[in-house]
Design a protein around this motif. Sequence first.
Motif, PDB file in Angstrom:
ATOM      1  N   LEU A   1       8.347  12.041  81.622  1.00 15.44           N
ATOM      2  CA  LEU A   1       8.210  13.443  82.039  1.00 15.44           C
ATOM      3  C   LEU A   1       7.508  13.483  83.387  1.00 15.44           C
ATOM      4  O   LEU A   1       6.567  12.712  83.636  1.00 15.44           O
ATOM      5  N   ARG A   2       7.972  14.360  84.247  1.00 12.36           N
ATOM      6  CA  ARG A   2       7.323  14.543  85.547  1.00 12.36           C
ATOM      7  C   ARG A   2       7.185  16.031  85.845  1.00 12.36           C
ATOM      8  O   ARG A   2       7.951  16.861  85.331  1.00 12.36           O
ATOM      9  N   GLU A   3       6.241  16.311  86.730  1.00  7.96           N
ATOM     10  CA  GLU A   3       5.976  17.690  87.164  1.00  7.96           C
ATOM     11  C   GLU A   3       6.281  17.733  88.659  1.00  7.96           C
ATOM     12  O   GLU A   3       5.794  16.880  89.403  1.00  7.96           O
TER      13      GLU A   3
ATOM     14  N   ALA B   1       9.126   1.235  95.495  1.00  9.68           N
ATOM     15  CA  ALA B   1       8.404   0.925  96.735  1.00  9.68           C
ATOM     16  C   ALA B   1       6.944   0.598  96.415  1.00  9.68           C
ATOM     17  O   ALA B   1       6.387  -0.392  96.904  1.00  9.68           O
ATOM     18  N   ASN B   2       6.316   1.416  95.576  1.00  9.13           N
ATOM     19  CA  ASN B   2       4.916   1.181  95.207  1.00  9.13           C
ATOM     20  C   ASN B   2       4.727  -0.169  94.517  1.00  9.13           C
ATOM     21  O   ASN B   2       3.754  -0.870  94.752  1.00  9.13           O
ATOM     22  N   ASN B   3       5.685  -0.512  93.675  1.00 10.38           N
ATOM     23  CA  ASN B   3       5.590  -1.725  92.877  1.00 10.38           C
ATOM     24  C   ASN B   3       5.896  -2.965  93.712  1.00 10.38           C
ATOM     25  O   ASN B   3       5.410  -4.053  93.418  1.00 10.38           O
TER      26      ASN B   3
ATOM     27  N   GLU C   1      24.221   5.264  88.977  1.00  6.40           N
ATOM     28  CA  GLU C   1      23.112   4.618  88.267  1.00  6.40           C
ATOM     29  C   GLU C   1      21.793   5.299  88.599  1.00  6.40           C
ATOM     30  O   GLU C   1      21.487   5.530  89.769  1.00  6.40           O
ATOM     31  N   LEU C   2      21.024   5.615  87.558  1.00 10.23           N
ATOM     32  CA  LEU C   2      19.669   6.111  87.749  1.00 10.23           C
ATOM     33  C   LEU C   2      18.724   5.113  87.104  1.00 10.23           C
ATOM     34  O   LEU C   2      19.178   4.201  86.411  1.00 10.23           O
ATOM     35  N   TRP C   3      17.441   5.284  87.332  1.00  7.88           N
ATOM     36  CA  TRP C   3      16.495   4.238  86.919  1.00  7.88           C
ATOM     37  C   TRP C   3      15.744   4.590  85.649  1.00  7.88           C
ATOM     38  O   TRP C   3      15.401   5.750  85.409  1.00  7.88           O
TER      39      TRP C   3
ATOM     40  N   ARG D   1      20.745  12.649  96.649  1.00  4.32           N
ATOM     41  CA  ARG D   1      21.637  11.874  97.524  1.00  4.32           C
ATOM     42  C   ARG D   1      22.651  11.057  96.712  1.00  4.32           C
ATOM     43  O   ARG D   1      23.839  11.045  97.025  1.00  4.32           O
ATOM     44  N   LYS D   2      22.175  10.392  95.671  1.00  5.69           N
ATOM     45  CA  LYS D   2      23.085   9.545  94.873  1.00  5.69           C
ATOM     46  C   LYS D   2      24.170  10.394  94.217  1.00  5.69           C
ATOM     47  O   LYS D   2      25.347  10.015  94.210  1.00  5.69           O
ATOM     48  N   ILE D   3      23.769  11.518  93.644  1.00  5.01           N
ATOM     49  CA  ILE D   3      24.743  12.325  92.902  1.00  5.01           C
ATOM     50  C   ILE D   3      25.707  13.010  93.874  1.00  5.01           C
ATOM     51  O   ILE D   3      26.902  13.140  93.586  1.00  5.01           O
TER      52      ILE D   3
ATOM     53  N   LYS E   1      13.540   3.384  98.472  1.00  5.97           N
ATOM     54  CA  LYS E   1      12.097   3.597  98.614  1.00  5.97           C
ATOM     55  C   LYS E   1      11.640   5.016  98.307  1.00  5.97           C
ATOM     56  O   LYS E   1      10.449   5.290  98.279  1.00  5.97           O
ATOM     57  N   SER E   2      12.583   5.938  98.126  1.00 13.53           N
ATOM     58  CA  SER E   2      12.161   7.333  97.980  1.00 13.53           C
ATOM     59  C   SER E   2      11.743   7.668  96.555  1.00 13.53           C
ATOM     60  O   SER E   2      11.865   6.858  95.638  1.00 13.53           O
ATOM     61  N   HIS E   3      11.263   8.891  96.393  1.00 17.36           N
ATOM     62  CA  HIS E   3      10.934   9.411  95.063  1.00 17.36           C
ATOM     63  C   HIS E   3      12.212   9.857  94.353  1.00 17.36           C
ATOM     64  O   HIS E   3      13.262   9.999  94.971  1.00 17.36           O
TER      65      HIS E   3
END
Length: 369
Positions: free
Chosen positions: A254-256, A73-75, A246-248, A188-190, A179-181
Motif C-alpha cells: 500500500l502506498r499514499e 534505484a535506492n536499493n 511488466e510491473l514490479w 510511461r510503461k502503460i 530509476k523512477s518512482h
Amino acid sequence: MIDKSSKIYIAGHRGLVGSAILKNLKNKGYSNFALRTHGELDLTNQTAVADFFNQEKPEYVILAAAKVGGIVANNTYRADFIYENMMIQNNIIHQSYLNNVKKLVFLGSTCIYPKEAHQPMREDELLTSPLEYTNEPYAIAKIAGIKMCESYNIQYGTNFLSIMPTNLYGPNDNFDLEKSHVLPAMIRKIHLGKSLQDGNWDTIRQDLNLRPIEKVAGNAPKEEILAVLNKYGISFKSENNSVQVELWGTGTPLREFLWSEDMADATVHIMETVNFSDLKNVINSKEVRNTHINIGTGKEISIKELAFLIKDKVGYSGELWFNTEKPDGTLRKLTDVSKLNSLGWKHQIEIEDGISLMYDWYKTYKLNN
Ligand SMILES: NC(=O)C1=CN([C@@H]2O[C@H](COP(=O)(O)OP(=O)(O)OC[C@H]3O[C@@H](n4cnc5c(N)ncnc54)[C@H](OP(=O)(O)O)[C@@H]3O)[C@@H](O)[C@H]2O)C=CC1
Ligand SMILES: C[C@H]1O[C@H](OP(=O)(O)OP(=O)(O)OC[C@H]2O[C@@H](n3cnc4c(=O)[nH]c(N)nc43)[C@H](O)[C@@H]2O)[C@@H](O)[C@@H](O)C1=O
C-alpha cells in the motif's frame, strides 16, 4: 508573516518538488529568489556552498535538493544515496546556521519510519525499530537531516523545520523506467503498452527517442524497438496476439500519493506559519525530539489498484503482469496527518484526479517537447 521581498533560496528548484515550490511562492507574491542549477552549484561541494551563502545571504532556505529515486534505484545505488544526501544537507544546514538564515525547511521522507511502524505513522514512530532495507541508506541520511535541524535548534536557537513527505508525483517528475518512482513509471510503461497495442510506432519512437532508456533513431525498424521495449518489460505475445506490461513486486503493498503542487503548498504554508521557537519552553521534552511534520493525504491505495486506475485512464486493454522477483519494499507506510491538519493545511488533489493531471502532463510536456 514573511515579508514577500525576503530573499529565498530553493535548493533543487528544477526538480519535481522544487519547481512546484517556486511556482507556489511566485503565485503568493514572493519575488526575491536565489537560485542555482546543479550545473552552477554542486551542493556536495562544501567550499562552493559556503561561497554561495556568503555571496547571496538568503533569509529563508527550502532544502528540496537530494539524490532521489524509486525502490530499485535506492536499493542499487546505496552508496550514492547516503553519501550525496548527507553531503548536500550537511552543507546547506550548516551554512544556514553560519549565515543566520531566519528559517530553513528541510524535506525528508516517510521512509524514515520503521518497516513495522504502527499505522498510520505518527511522528513519534521515528527510531522505534529497524528500517526497510531497500532504502535504508537514503532513510538514514534523512534521519540525520532531521536530527541535524533539531540539534542546531536546541544548541544554537536556529529555526530549522523538517517535513516528511509521503510518495509524491506531478509535473517535472522523473519517468526513467528503471530509476523512477512507481507512478510515473506506470504511466510511461502503460502508455507504451497501449501504443504497442494500437501499432502506434511513431509514438513509441518519439517516446524512446526523447527520453531514451536506450537511444532509438526516428527510423528504427520495429524489431529494434520491440527489443528495447522487451528489455523494460513491455512485450508483444504472439501466442495470444496481446501486449503485456511488466510491473514490479506483488502489487499488494500500500502506498499514499500526494500531488507535488499540494506538497509545495504545504511546504510554503509551514514556512509561513510554523516556528521551532514556539517549542523553546519544552526543550528536552519528548515533543521537542519529534518536531518534524508528516506531509500526506492520510489515504492509501494498493499498487495493483493504482495500476488498474492508470490502465483505465490510458485506455490500455492488454495484460499487466506483476514480476515478484522485483522488490515490494515496505508493505505499508500511511502517514498520520493530524499534526499537519492541526496546522491548518489539508491536501486538495485526490489520486483519481491526480492520475488524469499526470497523464495529461506526460502527453503534453514529455511527448511533445
Ligand atoms: N519524489 C518523491 O516521491 C519524494 C521526494 N521526497 C523528497 O523531496 C525532495 C525533492 O524531491 P524531488 O523533487 O522528487 O526530487 P528531484 O530528483 O525531482 O529533484 C531534486 C533536485 O535536486 C537537485 N540536485 C540533486 N543533487 C544535487 C547536487 N549534488 N547539487 C545540486 N543540486 C542537486 C537535482 O538537480 P539535477 O536533476 O540537475 O541533478 C534536482 O533539481 C527531496 O528531498 C526528496 O528526498 C520525499 C518523499 C517522496
Ligand atoms: C518515495 C519513496 O520511494 C521509494 O520507496 P517506494 O515507495 O518503495 O518506491 P517506488 O515508488 O519505487 O515503489 C513503490 C511500489 O511500487 C512497486 N512497483 C510496481 N511497478 C513499479 C515500477 O514499474 N516502478 C517502480 N519504481 N515501482 C514499481 C514497487 O515494487 C513498490 O512496491 C524509496 O525511494 C523511498 O525512500 C521513498 O521515499
